[in-house]
Design an enzyme around this catalytic site. Structure first.
Site, PDB file in Angstrom:
ATOM      1  N   GLY A 224       0.830  -1.502  -0.117  1.00  0.00           N
ATOM      2  CA  GLY A 224      -0.059  -0.115  -0.275  1.00  0.00           C
ATOM      3  C   GLY A 224       1.188   1.217  -0.125  1.00  0.00           C
ATOM      4  O   GLY A 224       1.801   0.977  -0.403  1.00  0.00           O
ATOM      5  N   SER A 225       0.752   1.699   0.860  1.00  0.00           N
ATOM      6  CA  SER A 225       0.826   3.340   0.706  1.00  0.00           C
ATOM      7  C   SER A 225       2.546   3.460   1.159  1.00  0.00           C
ATOM      8  O   SER A 225       2.989   4.365   1.063  1.00  0.00           O
ATOM      9  CB  SER A 225       0.290   4.290   1.150  1.00  0.00           C
ATOM     10  OG  SER A 225      -0.771   4.830   0.478  1.00  0.00           O
ATOM     11  N   THR A 226       2.672   2.680   2.337  1.00  0.00           N
ATOM     12  CA  THR A 226       4.139   2.806   1.974  1.00  0.00           C
ATOM     13  C   THR A 226       4.984   2.676   1.399  1.00  0.00           C
ATOM     14  O   THR A 226       6.357   3.270   1.538  1.00  0.00           O
ATOM     15  CB  THR A 226       4.943   1.501   3.253  1.00  0.00           C
ATOM     16  OG1 THR A 226       4.423  -0.221   2.710  1.00  0.00           O
ATOM     17  CG2 THR A 226       3.994   1.175   4.318  1.00  0.00           C
ATOM     18  N   PHE A 227       4.881   1.954  -0.090  1.00  0.00           N
ATOM     19  CA  PHE A 227       5.908   1.660  -1.330  1.00  0.00           C
ATOM     20  C   PHE A 227       5.368   3.487  -1.416  1.00  0.00           C
ATOM     21  O   PHE A 227       6.063   3.787  -2.490  1.00  0.00           O
ATOM     22  CB  PHE A 227       4.761   0.761  -1.771  1.00  0.00           C
ATOM     23  CG  PHE A 227       5.703   0.241  -3.571  1.00  0.00           C
ATOM     24  CD1 PHE A 227       6.366  -0.355  -3.131  1.00  0.00           C
ATOM     25  CD2 PHE A 227       5.743   1.080  -4.825  1.00  0.00           C
ATOM     26  CE1 PHE A 227       7.737  -0.801  -4.378  1.00  0.00           C
ATOM     27  CE2 PHE A 227       6.766   0.808  -5.414  1.00  0.00           C
ATOM     28  CZ  PHE A 227       7.998   0.383  -5.630  1.00  0.00           C
ATOM     29  N   LYS A 228       4.990   4.081  -1.162  1.00  0.00           N
ATOM     30  CA  LYS A 228       5.292   5.980  -1.919  1.00  0.00           C
ATOM     31  C   LYS A 228       6.498   5.848  -2.043  1.00  0.00           C
ATOM     32  O   LYS A 228       7.177   6.951  -1.905  1.00  0.00           O
ATOM     33  CB  LYS A 228       4.193   6.135  -1.183  1.00  0.00           C
ATOM     34  CG  LYS A 228       2.640   6.072  -2.084  1.00  0.00           C
ATOM     35  CD  LYS A 228       1.356   7.322  -1.217  1.00  0.00           C
ATOM     36  CE  LYS A 228      -0.099   6.299  -2.007  1.00  0.00           C
ATOM     37  NZ  LYS A 228      -0.811   7.032  -1.106  1.00  0.00           N
TER      38      LYS A 228
END
Length: 483
Positions: A224-228
């Site tokens: 999810g957004s940790t990959f941002k």
């Protein structure tokens, strides 16, 4: 006459002798082959009791935490052919680290460090024999902190939600906590009753929540957004973006060649925010757009710089690789840029993201074993921290760290990780594991932001109304390390 009569008999005896010698040679050759090449198979045969009796015939080395707490020891078995039995202190708490030693199987550190714990390692054996003439197992001292491990496991357990938490020292790669919930008691596997052992294994394999699964190392989740963090790093490294660059963040982004679209939640109000604000508010359409602009190859290169797609990472316990997909279309690339599609990351990898940023862009190789020492205290092997990846340049890492600190400030998605008096850098996320299923909750963080001592990764599986607890778990582990 006598000589001529004896000639055929002598020849017959010679033939018999030659045949006997040939058979003896074949017999000795077969024995040699069995000993040299077949002994491993014979020792592995469950009908052969001798290796098992030898395995439990002497005390095995202890497994200790960094603080010196013995969490796996040997004690007299109290009779029977097996003289010693393994005992695990606070079994459920440390099970993802120690694993267990059973009659026919071992897991975790018990397996990864079997040679030194059993005394079979050549260096251990020689030192033991030279010292007092007996073979002994060596003790394994881990990097695990008592306080950090307790905080990680108890915080996970308090939620009642399956998940995992990992804490790493960014400067060395030492793993300070590695917890998985639900867990199991390794002492259940130390019985020498075969029937009971089979029943225990069957019961735990069928138990709700899969307690035998080490989620911290062996389950990979959509990040999810940790990959941002990865997508932002790729954008900054491209030279086309700065933290104050304006980016497109429409409320709805149609995916190319697809009837689907990506939408922002209510927290991302500006359709053309700065990259910094898009990161703080976690605007999905902004990062999906960036992913489309950069392309899958640039994203993949950056993901692999953080450790995605790396095979055979052992700490020394083997880990499941984290994955960034290949051969994607544009719609899939947009989703991958926001940690969806086929992106997968273990909780260890989620912690490694922050560890790399915290250490000026250098990801240190994660490790669990601090040292190996003989019972007399002499150290025969000590860990040497080594770089594993250059994830990003140092200047870029400082930009990422500054952006991550805004996430824990007012207006950010990670205020639950904030600690009074300590600057915390973080990135939070929700990710849909399967279409139609509930979202997972994730967080990656490090602190103090100006002088990092710990990086954490936490995942909760389908927590529902308890999604916010993922932040409190990360906070508790950070506080335990900094205390």
């Amino acid at each position: 006459m006598a000589g001529s009569k004896g000639g055929p008999i002598n020849r017959s005896l010679g033939h018999v002798a030659m045949a006997g010698a040939a058979m003896l040679f074949l017999l000795l050759g077969h024995i040699t082959i069995v000993q040299a090449f077949g002994s491993q198979a014979l020792n592995a045969d469950r009908r052969n009791e001798r290796p098992l009796i030898a395995r439990f015939g002497h005390p095995r080395g202890d497994i200790l935490t960094y603080d010196g707490t013995a969490i796996a020891t040997s004690r007299p078995a109290g009779g029977g052919p097996y003289l010693y039995q393994r005992v695990y202190r606070h079994g459920e708490l440390y099970a993802p680290v120690t694993g267990h030693l059973a009659l026919y199987r071992s897991t975790g550190i018990e397996r990864a460090q079997n040679a030194v714990l059993s005394g079979d390692d050549a260096k251990v054996k020689v030192r033991s024999l030279v010292r007092d003439g007996t073979a002994e197992g060596a003790d394994v001292r881990l990097t695990i902190s008592d306080r950090a491990q307790w905080a990680a496991y108890q915080s996970l357990k308090a939620t009642g939600v399956p998940g995992a938490a990992v804490a790493i020292d960014p400067a060395t790669g030492a793993i300070l906590a590695l917890a998985s919930y639900p867990s199991y008691d390794p002492n259940a596997f130390t019985t020498f009753d075969r029937t009971r052992l089979v029943e225990t294994a069957r019961r735990l394999r069928r138990a709700p929540g899969q307690p035998l699964l080490n989620r911290a190392l062996h389950r990979a989740y959509p990040p999810g957004s940790t990959f941002k963090l990865v997508t932002t790093a790729a954008a900054l490294a491209s030279g086309e973006y700065e933290p104050d660059s304006l980016v497109n963040a429409p409320a709805r982004l149609p995916l190319p060649g697809s009837s689907s679209s990506v939408r922002n939640d209510r927290g991302c109000r500006d359709t053309r925010p700065t990259l910094l604000y898009a990161f703080q508010a976690s605007c999905d359409t902004a990062f999906a757009t960036i992913g489309l602009q950069l392309g899958q190859d640039i994203l993949r290169d950056q993901a692999e710089a953080f450790g995605f797609n790396a095979e055979n990472l052992a700490i020394p316990v083997a880990t499941t690789p984290s994955r960034f997909p290949s051969a994607m279309n544009r719609a899939q690339t947009a989703l991958a840029a926001i940690g969806l599609h086929a992106d997968r990351a273990t909780p260890l990898m989620i912690a490694m993201l922050s560890a790399a940023v915290a250490n000026d862009g250098v990801l240190m190789r994660p490790y669990l074993v601090e040292e190996v020492r003989l019972p007399d205290g002499s150290v025969i092997n000590r860990a040497g921290p080594t770089p594993y990846r250059r994830a990003v340049p140092a200047t870029l890492a400082k930009h990422l760290a500054a952006m991550m600190t805004t996430v824990t400030h007012a207006g950010g998605t990670g205020t639950g990780v904030a600690i009074p008096g300590v600057e915390v850098a973080a990135k939070t996320a929700t990710s849909r594991a399967v279409p139609g299923a509930e979202d997972n909750a994730l967080v990656t963080a490090f602190a103090p932001a100006d002088k990092p001592e710990v990086a954490v990764g936490v995942v909760l599986e389908r927590p529902g109304a308890r999604a916010a607890d993922v932040a409190s778990i990360a906070r508790a582990v950070i506080e335990a390390v900094l205390a």
